[in-house]
Design a protein around this motif. Structure first.
Motif, mmCIF file in Angstrom:
data_model
loop_
_atom_site.group_PDB
_atom_site.id
_atom_site.type_symbol
_atom_site.label_atom_id
_atom_site.label_comp_id
_atom_site.label_asym_id
_atom_site.label_seq_id
_atom_site.Cartn_x
_atom_site.Cartn_y
_atom_site.Cartn_z
ATOM 1 N N GLY A 144 84.257 62.367 47.133
ATOM 2 C CA GLY A 144 83.974 62.527 45.704
ATOM 3 C C GLY A 144 82.900 63.583 45.460
ATOM 4 O O GLY A 144 83.022 64.414 44.555
ATOM 5 N N LEU A 145 81.840 63.562 46.287
ATOM 6 C CA LEU A 145 80.773 64.557 46.140
ATOM 7 C C LEU A 145 81.316 65.966 46.380
ATOM 8 O O LEU A 145 80.989 66.906 45.641
ATOM 9 C CB LEU A 145 79.643 64.266 47.138
ATOM 10 C CG LEU A 145 78.800 63.006 46.883
ATOM 11 C CD1 LEU A 145 77.848 62.763 48.061
ATOM 12 C CD2 LEU A 145 78.021 63.131 45.585
ATOM 13 N N ALA A 146 82.154 66.095 47.404
ATOM 14 C CA ALA A 146 82.727 67.416 47.715
ATOM 15 C C ALA A 146 83.620 67.896 46.565
ATOM 16 O O ALA A 146 83.556 69.064 46.166
ATOM 17 C CB ALA A 146 83.524 67.353 49.016
ATOM 18 N N ASP A 147 84.435 66.983 46.023
ATOM 19 C CA ASP A 147 85.286 67.363 44.895
ATOM 20 C C ASP A 147 84.448 67.880 43.725
ATOM 21 O O ASP A 147 84.812 68.852 43.061
ATOM 22 C CB ASP A 147 86.128 66.165 44.434
ATOM 23 C CG ASP A 147 87.244 65.837 45.419
ATOM 24 O OD1 ASP A 147 87.509 66.673 46.305
ATOM 25 O OD2 ASP A 147 87.838 64.750 45.297
ATOM 26 N N ASP A 148 83.323 67.210 43.471
ATOM 27 C CA ASP A 148 82.464 67.629 42.365
ATOM 28 C C ASP A 148 81.910 69.034 42.597
ATOM 29 O O ASP A 148 81.828 69.845 41.664
ATOM 30 C CB ASP A 148 81.298 66.640 42.200
ATOM 31 C CG ASP A 148 81.769 65.293 41.653
ATOM 32 O OD1 ASP A 148 82.915 65.215 41.166
ATOM 33 O OD2 ASP A 148 80.984 64.326 41.725
ATOM 34 N N VAL A 149 81.512 69.310 43.839
ATOM 35 C CA VAL A 149 80.971 70.642 44.144
ATOM 36 C C VAL A 149 82.025 71.717 43.898
ATOM 37 O O VAL A 149 81.767 72.731 43.233
ATOM 38 C CB VAL A 149 80.472 70.714 45.606
ATOM 39 C CG1 VAL A 149 80.210 72.170 46.017
ATOM 40 C CG2 VAL A 149 79.203 69.884 45.774
ATOM 41 N N PHE A 150 83.251 71.486 44.403
ATOM 42 C CA PHE A 150 84.282 72.522 44.246
ATOM 43 C C PHE A 150 84.715 72.653 42.786
ATOM 44 O O PHE A 150 85.014 73.763 42.326
ATOM 45 C CB PHE A 150 85.470 72.248 45.169
ATOM 46 C CG PHE A 150 85.121 72.447 46.619
ATOM 47 C CD1 PHE A 150 84.609 73.661 47.065
ATOM 48 C CD2 PHE A 150 85.256 71.416 47.535
ATOM 49 C CE1 PHE A 150 84.260 73.855 48.392
ATOM 50 C CE2 PHE A 150 84.916 71.605 48.871
ATOM 51 C CZ PHE A 150 84.413 72.821 49.304
ATOM 52 N N ALA A 151 84.724 71.527 42.049
ATOM 53 C CA ALA A 151 85.055 71.612 40.623
ATOM 54 C C ALA A 151 84.010 72.459 39.892
ATOM 55 O O ALA A 151 84.338 73.282 39.024
ATOM 56 C CB ALA A 151 85.133 70.211 40.016
ATOM 57 N N TRP A 152 82.744 72.272 40.268
ATOM 58 C CA TRP A 152 81.669 73.055 39.651
ATOM 59 C C TRP A 152 81.828 74.541 39.973
ATOM 60 O O TRP A 152 81.710 75.393 39.096
ATOM 61 C CB TRP A 152 80.318 72.528 40.121
ATOM 62 C CG TRP A 152 79.172 73.484 39.929
ATOM 63 C CD1 TRP A 152 78.446 74.107 40.894
ATOM 64 C CD2 TRP A 152 78.617 73.936 38.672
ATOM 65 N NE1 TRP A 152 77.490 74.910 40.342
ATOM 66 C CE2 TRP A 152 77.565 74.833 38.977
ATOM 67 C CE3 TRP A 152 78.929 73.681 37.339
ATOM 68 C CZ2 TRP A 152 76.803 75.464 38.000
ATOM 69 C CZ3 TRP A 152 78.167 74.328 36.351
ATOM 70 C CH2 TRP A 152 77.127 75.193 36.688
ATOM 71 N N MET A 153 82.127 74.856 41.228
ATOM 72 C CA MET A 153 82.256 76.266 41.593
ATOM 73 C C MET A 153 83.449 76.900 40.869
ATOM 74 O O MET A 153 83.389 78.070 40.483
ATOM 75 C CB MET A 153 82.401 76.411 43.111
ATOM 76 C CG MET A 153 81.187 75.930 43.908
ATOM 77 S SD MET A 153 79.602 76.706 43.464
ATOM 78 C CE MET A 153 79.777 78.315 44.246
ATOM 79 N N ARG A 154 84.521 76.142 40.682
ATOM 80 C CA ARG A 154 85.665 76.688 39.933
ATOM 81 C C ARG A 154 85.300 76.902 38.467
ATOM 82 O O ARG A 154 85.703 77.882 37.850
ATOM 83 C CB ARG A 154 86.871 75.745 40.030
ATOM 84 C CG ARG A 154 87.527 75.781 41.397
ATOM 85 C CD ARG A 154 88.876 75.068 41.414
ATOM 86 N NE ARG A 154 89.352 74.996 42.792
ATOM 87 C CZ ARG A 154 89.095 73.977 43.608
ATOM 88 N NH1 ARG A 154 88.402 72.934 43.178
ATOM 89 N NH2 ARG A 154 89.527 73.992 44.856
ATOM 90 N N GLU A 155 84.524 75.966 37.924
ATOM 91 C CA GLU A 155 84.091 76.095 36.529
ATOM 92 C C GLU A 155 83.237 77.360 36.367
ATOM 93 O O GLU A 155 83.408 78.123 35.406
ATOM 94 C CB GLU A 155 83.282 74.849 36.144
ATOM 95 C CG GLU A 155 82.778 74.848 34.721
ATOM 96 C CD GLU A 155 81.805 73.691 34.462
ATOM 97 O OE1 GLU A 155 81.892 72.662 35.169
ATOM 98 O OE2 GLU A 155 80.950 73.832 33.563
ATOM 99 N N VAL A 156 82.323 77.578 37.315
ATOM 100 C CA VAL A 156 81.499 78.789 37.275
ATOM 101 C C VAL A 156 82.388 80.023 37.313
ATOM 102 O O VAL A 156 82.196 80.983 36.557
ATOM 103 C CB VAL A 156 80.489 78.801 38.450
ATOM 104 C CG1 VAL A 156 79.821 80.168 38.577
ATOM 105 C CG2 VAL A 156 79.458 77.705 38.276
#
Lengths: 239, 161
Positions: free
Chosen positions: A20-32
């Motif tokens: 879940g933590l990893a998914d959040d990081v990659f979602a954030w990087m895609r949002e950026v």
């Protein structure tokens, strides 16, 4: 062209929590990427540059980033310049900033031991193994299979700019020609966005960047020149 | 529990480190000496630096309030702030005669571009032999990877452990 993002979560957490933590990081990087990419016409940055989005109506993250870049422009005597070539390109700060935010969020979500690396911009916290600091190699500018410095830290940002992979592409904004002199500039410190911008500015300065780096407070540096000389600041956290 | 995860974003948020030529001046943000208004100069010069009202709305402001003009023909020198540059400290001095700037001089680093590298010019980085190491590391910092370069990089090898 893409940016490789590597994430290492070393906390003793259950599998599903780590995922879940990893998914959040990659979602954030895609949002950026969606909001800041200069390659996407729909990003806020592209729309600001095109004049279709007033800067005042941009999201708070975008406004904050542009304000930080303006501060860094002043702080670096104009050598960190996002209005390169007449456009608007805050990439030299955004990548480091995005990784810094990702690491801050991981910490807040319960991960005290992690390493986030996006395209060579690194933020580490805690320990990879109990009692050991993270060991961060700095790529050797003339040999992709070797490192020329090894740094160690438990709460450290490491950013590197250089000319070895893409050639002399960082333009000296004073002279309007590609900067030469420094093959690799690494800056370490508490904030990865700033470290990233400082490293880019030093490359733009050429050899004069060596002495400029020595004047930074709270940020250490390591440099390799085009002709293979190597310099470091006294407090560089070498392993 | 330890896990390494890896992904490539299709389009980079930040693949470019390009810092290019900036068209000369954003008057809101003076940089370096060339654009530095050496004010507190003669108040009769229209304000050109940040914060001033648009020149058009402020008809020529006589010098009286801020600095009484010197007697006719009087000449004075005004030294600006010293500005740090990568090449050394620079100080600009203007000479004012009446309400006109008659001369501008700049004290520049004496050794040209190598000025700050002279023997005792302040803080410096320490020279050390360029190493070529293959020590055990957890991650690699480097200049922006393209996805192709990533595939051939040390970091890629580390991610596959």
């Amino acid at each position: 062209m893409g940016t490789a993002i590597s994430l290492d979560i070393a906390d003793p957490l259950p599998d599903d929590v780590v995922t879940g933590l990893a998914d959040d990081v990659f979602a954030w990087m895609r949002e950026v990427d969606e909001r800041f990419s200069t390659y996407k016409e729909t990003s806020e940055i592209s729309r600001i540059a095109a004049g279709t989005l007033p800067a005042a109506e941009a999201s708070p993250d975008v406004t904050d980033v542009l304000a930080a870049c303006a501060d860094l422009w002043r702080e670096t005597d104009g050598y960190f310049d996002i209005q390169a070539a007449g456009g608007l390109d805050p990439s030299g700060y955004v990548k480091g900033w995005a990784v810094q935010v990702a690491s801050d969020r991981l910490l807040a979500a319960g991960s005290a031991n992690h390493c986030v690396n996006a395209g060579g911009d690194v933020r580490v916290r805690g320990h990879p193994r109990p009692g050991e600091p993270w060991r961060v190699g700095v790529r050797h500018p003339f040999d992709p299979t070797a490192v020329c410095f090894v740094l160690a830290g438990t709460d450290l940002a490491v950013a590197t700019s250089g000319t070895y992979e893409r050639g002399p592409h960082v333009v000296d904004p004073r002279r309007g020609v590609p900067a030469v002199g420094l093959s690799s500039v690494t800056v370490t410190g508490p904030d990865l966005g700033r470290a990233d911008a400082y490293a880019t500015a030093a490359v733009a300065m050429g050899e004069a960047g060596i002495d400029w780096l020595a004047t930074l407070h709270g940020y250490e540096s390591a440099v390799v020149t085009d002709d293979g000389r190597s310099y470091r600041s006294d407090l560089l956290p070498q392993a | 529990m330890r896990r390494a995860v890896f992904a490539i974003l299709g389009t980079a948020a930040a693949t470019s480190l390009l810092v290019g030529l900036k068209a000369n001046a954003d008057p809101q943000q003076p940089t370096g000496v060339a654009q530095q208004d050496p004010a507190p100069g003669p108040a009769s010069a229209p304000p050109s630096s940040a914060g001033g009202a648009p020149a058009g709305q402020q008809p020529a402001q006589p010098a009286q309030p801020a600095a009484p003009p010197p007697a006719a023909g009087g000449t004075r020198k005004i030294e600006g702030d010293t500005v740090g540059t990568p090449y050394g400290a620079v100080t600009v001095t203007i000479t004012v005669s009446g309400d006109k700037i008659t001369d501008i001089t700049a004290v520049l680093p004496t050794a040209g571009e190598s000025g700050p590298r002279s023997a005792d010019a302040g803080p410096k980085l320490r020279k050390q032999a360029l190493a070529r190491q293959s020590a055990a590391i957890d991650t690699v910092s480097g200049a922006t990877y393209t996805s192709q370069a990533y595939k051939e990089s040390l970091q890629s090898a580390l991610d596959q452990r």
